[in-house]
Design a protein around this motif. Structure first.
Motif, PDB file in Angstrom:
ATOM      1  N   THR A 178       0.817  -1.214   0.000  1.00 16.84           N
ATOM      2  CA  THR A 178       0.000   0.000   0.000  1.00 16.84           C
ATOM      3  C   THR A 178       0.850   1.263   0.000  1.00 16.84           C
ATOM      4  N   LYS A 179       0.175   2.393  -0.247  1.00 13.02           N
ATOM      5  CA  LYS A 179       0.786   3.709  -0.031  1.00 13.02           C
ATOM      6  C   LYS A 179       0.062   4.446   1.098  1.00 13.02           C
TER       7      LYS A 179
ATOM      8  N   GLY B 207       3.992  -4.087   3.056  1.00 15.16           N
ATOM      9  CA  GLY B 207       4.935  -3.156   2.441  1.00 15.16           C
ATOM     10  C   GLY B 207       4.277  -1.812   2.207  1.00 15.16           C
ATOM     11  N   VAL B 208       5.038  -0.753   2.488  1.00 13.33           N
ATOM     12  CA  VAL B 208       4.542   0.597   2.238  1.00 13.33           C
ATOM     13  C   VAL B 208       5.506   1.279   1.273  1.00 13.33           C
ATOM     14  N   THR B 209       4.954   1.854   0.215  1.00 11.38           N
ATOM     15  CA  THR B 209       5.782   2.492  -0.810  1.00 11.38           C
ATOM     16  C   THR B 209       6.129   3.921  -0.429  1.00 11.38           C
ATOM     17  N   VAL B 210       7.413   4.245  -0.553  1.00 12.31           N
ATOM     18  CA  VAL B 210       7.876   5.619  -0.351  1.00 12.31           C
ATOM     19  C   VAL B 210       8.719   5.969  -1.585  1.00 12.31           C
ATOM     20  N   THR B 211       8.201   6.840  -2.423  1.00  8.34           N
ATOM     21  CA  THR B 211       8.915   7.160  -3.668  1.00  8.34           C
ATOM     22  C   THR B 211       9.793   8.397  -3.535  1.00  8.34           C
ATOM     23  N   THR B 212       9.502   9.234  -2.534  1.00 10.53           N
ATOM     24  CA  THR B 212      10.229  10.492  -2.340  1.00 10.53           C
ATOM     25  C   THR B 212       9.983  10.957  -0.910  1.00 10.53           C
ATOM     26  N   LEU B 213      10.861  11.832  -0.409  1.00 12.97           N
ATOM     27  CA  LEU B 213      10.598  12.464   0.891  1.00 12.97           C
ATOM     28  C   LEU B 213      10.022  13.866   0.702  1.00 12.97           C
ATOM     29  N   ASP B 214       9.930  14.291  -0.540  1.00  8.80           N
ATOM     30  CA  ASP B 214       9.535  15.667  -0.852  1.00  8.80           C
ATOM     31  C   ASP B 214       8.013  15.745  -1.037  1.00  8.80           C
ATOM     32  N   ASP B 215       7.341  16.460  -0.135  1.00  5.98           N
ATOM     33  CA  ASP B 215       5.875  16.533  -0.198  1.00  5.98           C
ATOM     34  C   ASP B 215       5.379  17.109  -1.524  1.00  5.98           C
ATOM     35  N   ALA B 216       6.096  18.121  -2.033  1.00  8.87           N
ATOM     36  CA  ALA B 216       5.635  18.765  -3.277  1.00  8.87           C
ATOM     37  C   ALA B 216       5.702  17.778  -4.434  1.00  8.87           C
ATOM     38  N   VAL B 217       6.774  16.991  -4.489  1.00  9.02           N
ATOM     39  CA  VAL B 217       6.905  15.987  -5.550  1.00  9.02           C
ATOM     40  C   VAL B 217       5.822  14.920  -5.389  1.00  9.02           C
TER      41      VAL B 217
ATOM     42  N   ALA C 281       3.586   5.021   9.201  1.00 10.86           N
ATOM     43  CA  ALA C 281       2.891   3.731   9.080  1.00 10.86           C
ATOM     44  C   ALA C 281       3.894   2.590   9.185  1.00 10.86           C
ATOM     45  N   LEU C 282       5.027   2.726   8.498  1.00 12.90           N
ATOM     46  CA  LEU C 282       6.057   1.684   8.572  1.00 12.90           C
ATOM     47  C   LEU C 282       6.533   1.500  10.014  1.00 12.90           C
ATOM     48  N   GLN C 283       6.737   2.635  10.670  1.00  8.12           N
ATOM     49  CA  GLN C 283       7.201   2.595  12.065  1.00  8.12           C
ATOM     50  C   GLN C 283       6.169   1.868  12.944  1.00  8.12           C
ATOM     51  N   GLY C 284       4.905   2.207  12.770  1.00  5.52           N
ATOM     52  CA  GLY C 284       3.843   1.601  13.575  1.00  5.52           C
ATOM     53  C   GLY C 284       3.704   0.116  13.296  1.00  5.52           C
ATOM     54  N   LEU C 285       3.824  -0.264  12.037  1.00  3.55           N
ATOM     55  CA  LEU C 285       3.708  -1.683  11.687  1.00  3.55           C
ATOM     56  C   LEU C 285       4.861  -2.482  12.294  1.00  3.55           C
ATOM     57  N   ALA C 286       6.078  -1.935  12.129  1.00  6.52           N
ATOM     58  CA  ALA C 286       7.249  -2.640  12.668  1.00  6.52           C
ATOM     59  C   ALA C 286       7.126  -2.776  14.184  1.00  6.52           C
ATOM     60  N   ALA C 287       6.675  -1.695  14.833  1.00  2.00           N
ATOM     61  CA  ALA C 287       6.543  -1.725  16.300  1.00  2.00           C
ATOM     62  C   ALA C 287       5.471  -2.716  16.737  1.00  2.00           C
ATOM     63  N   ALA C 288       4.489  -2.957  15.876  1.00  2.00           N
ATOM     64  CA  ALA C 288       3.397  -3.867  16.233  1.00  2.00           C
ATOM     65  C   ALA C 288       3.734  -5.332  15.926  1.00  2.00           C
ATOM     66  N   GLY C 289       4.933  -5.583  15.412  1.00  2.00           N
ATOM     67  CA  GLY C 289       5.336  -6.965  15.155  1.00  2.00           C
ATOM     68  C   GLY C 289       4.964  -7.458  13.771  1.00  2.00           C
ATOM     69  N   VAL C 290       4.594  -6.538  12.892  1.00  2.00           N
ATOM     70  CA  VAL C 290       4.309  -6.922  11.506  1.00  2.00           C
ATOM     71  C   VAL C 290       5.643  -7.010  10.761  1.00  2.00           C
ATOM     72  N   ASP C 291       5.739  -7.967   9.856  1.00  2.00           N
ATOM     73  CA  ASP C 291       6.931  -8.082   9.013  1.00  2.00           C
ATOM     74  C   ASP C 291       6.827  -6.990   7.938  1.00  2.00           C
ATOM     75  N   ALA C 292       7.281  -5.785   8.292  1.00  4.57           N
ATOM     76  CA  ALA C 292       7.060  -4.617   7.434  1.00  4.57           C
ATOM     77  C   ALA C 292       8.277  -4.345   6.559  1.00  4.57           C
ATOM     78  N   PHE C 293       8.024  -3.937   5.326  1.00  9.66           N
ATOM     79  CA  PHE C 293       9.121  -3.551   4.439  1.00  9.66           C
ATOM     80  C   PHE C 293       8.747  -2.295   3.684  1.00  9.66           C
ATOM     81  N   ALA C 294       9.770  -1.563   3.272  1.00  5.51           N
ATOM     82  CA  ALA C 294       9.542  -0.358   2.464  1.00  5.51           C
ATOM     83  C   ALA C 294       9.764  -0.708   1.006  1.00  5.51           C
ATOM     84  N   MET C 295       9.010  -0.049   0.156  1.00  4.31           N
ATOM     85  CA  MET C 295       9.184  -0.220  -1.295  1.00  4.31           C
ATOM     86  C   MET C 295       9.535   1.138  -1.889  1.00  4.31           C
ATOM     87  N   VAL C 296      10.664   1.213  -2.556  1.00  3.45           N
ATOM     88  CA  VAL C 296      11.018   2.427  -3.291  1.00  3.45           C
ATOM     89  C   VAL C 296      10.743   2.101  -4.757  1.00  3.45           C
TER      90      VAL C 296
END
Ligand code: SF4
Length: 257
Positions: free
Chosen positions: A125-126, A143-153, A170-185
């Motif tokens: 998801t995003k 998995g949560v997609t992060v394509t940029t850190l720039d809000d305008a982009v 969201a990634l932080q919360g999932l990881a803290a909750a014990g979910v096998d979380a990954f980021a997608m660029v």
């Protein structure tokens, strides 16, 4: 989930909302690591300019941002799960956490059924709405997609999706909750050049262990849209830098698809 819940979910808004027809819940998939695909919605309100899913699903581009829940999905899924095992990719075509999902709970209903079956889910998801379902996703993948850190982009590229800061939380919360979380660029874009370290630091700080980089997921039919926004695919050098920075921060870095 009771049969009345299935009725409630399966008949979401019949009188007040359009739904997409649905004849089966699970589809075959060739995506690595997945045994089945499940997409609770047709269309996606995130409306990313680089999205190629409308052409894959033969939905006209101007109809794509209207996400439609699939009619009777939970009844079908409950039946199909009796014979399904392995990993179900949730959101292989359309983001399963549409803004509408906060109201319908359709994806949550699917996860409830999967959690009681012999299968497991890998959600993609995003949206930070995924955090709502951390209880069901414990022991599964998200998995949560992060394509940029720039809000305008991000506003320009993914006008209907939550901004990058919310996705990192969201990634932080999932990881803290014990979910096998990954980021997608992905898709990895030219705007990342020079900011590879910063992006990987933000992902590592969220507490996930794995990041996937998608260098390929940019179909020719969407390239023109992207270039109109002044962007293109990440260069080979930028992709290398993403992988190197990820490794130097202790992240497991894999190419997606
Ligand atoms: S979130 Fe995914 S499915 Fe939705 S518009 Fe963006 S790329 Fe397409």
């Amino acid at each position: 989930m009771t049969s009345s819940d299935l009725h409630r979910f399966g008949d979401i808004g019949v009188a007040r909302r359009r739904e997409a027809p649905c004849s089966r819940a699970l589809s075959p998939t060739r995506l690595p690591g997945l045994d089945h695909a499940l997409n609770p919605y047709r269309g996606c309100a995130h409306a990313c300019v680089y999205c190629y899913a409308p052409s894959l699903t033969h939905v006209p581009w101007d109809e794509w941002p209207e996400a439609l829940p699939k009619r009777g999905l939970l009844r079908l899924l409950e039946r199909e799960l009796r014979h399904a095992a392995g990993t179900i990719g949730v959101g292989t075509v359309t983001d399963p956490y549409q803004p509408l999902e906060a109201e319908t709970g359709l994806t949550r209903g699917c996860l409830e059924l999967i959690s009681r079956s012999n299968a497991r889910a890998c959600v993609h998801t995003k949206s930070d709405l995924v955090l709502r379902d951390a209880d069901l996703l414990r022991g599964m993948e998200a998995g949560v997609t992060v394509t940029t850190l720039d809000d305008a982009v991000s506003r320009k590229l993914e006008p209907g999706a939550p901004l990058p800061g919310r996705r990192l939380k969201a990634l932080q919360g999932l990881a803290a909750a014990g979910v096998d979380a990954f980021a997608m660029v992905g898709p990895a874009l030219s705007c990342l050049a020079g900011g590879e370290r910063e992006l990987m630091e933000a992902i590592a700080a969220a507490g996930v262990r794995t990041v996937m980089v998608d260098p390929l997921n940019l179909r020719p039919d969407r390239r023109a849209e992207l270039e109109a926004s002044g962007l293109g695919p990440a260069s080979a050098a930028s992709l290398d830098r993403l992988r190197r920075e990820a490794s130097s921060l202790g992240l497991i870095c894999r190419d997606a698809f």
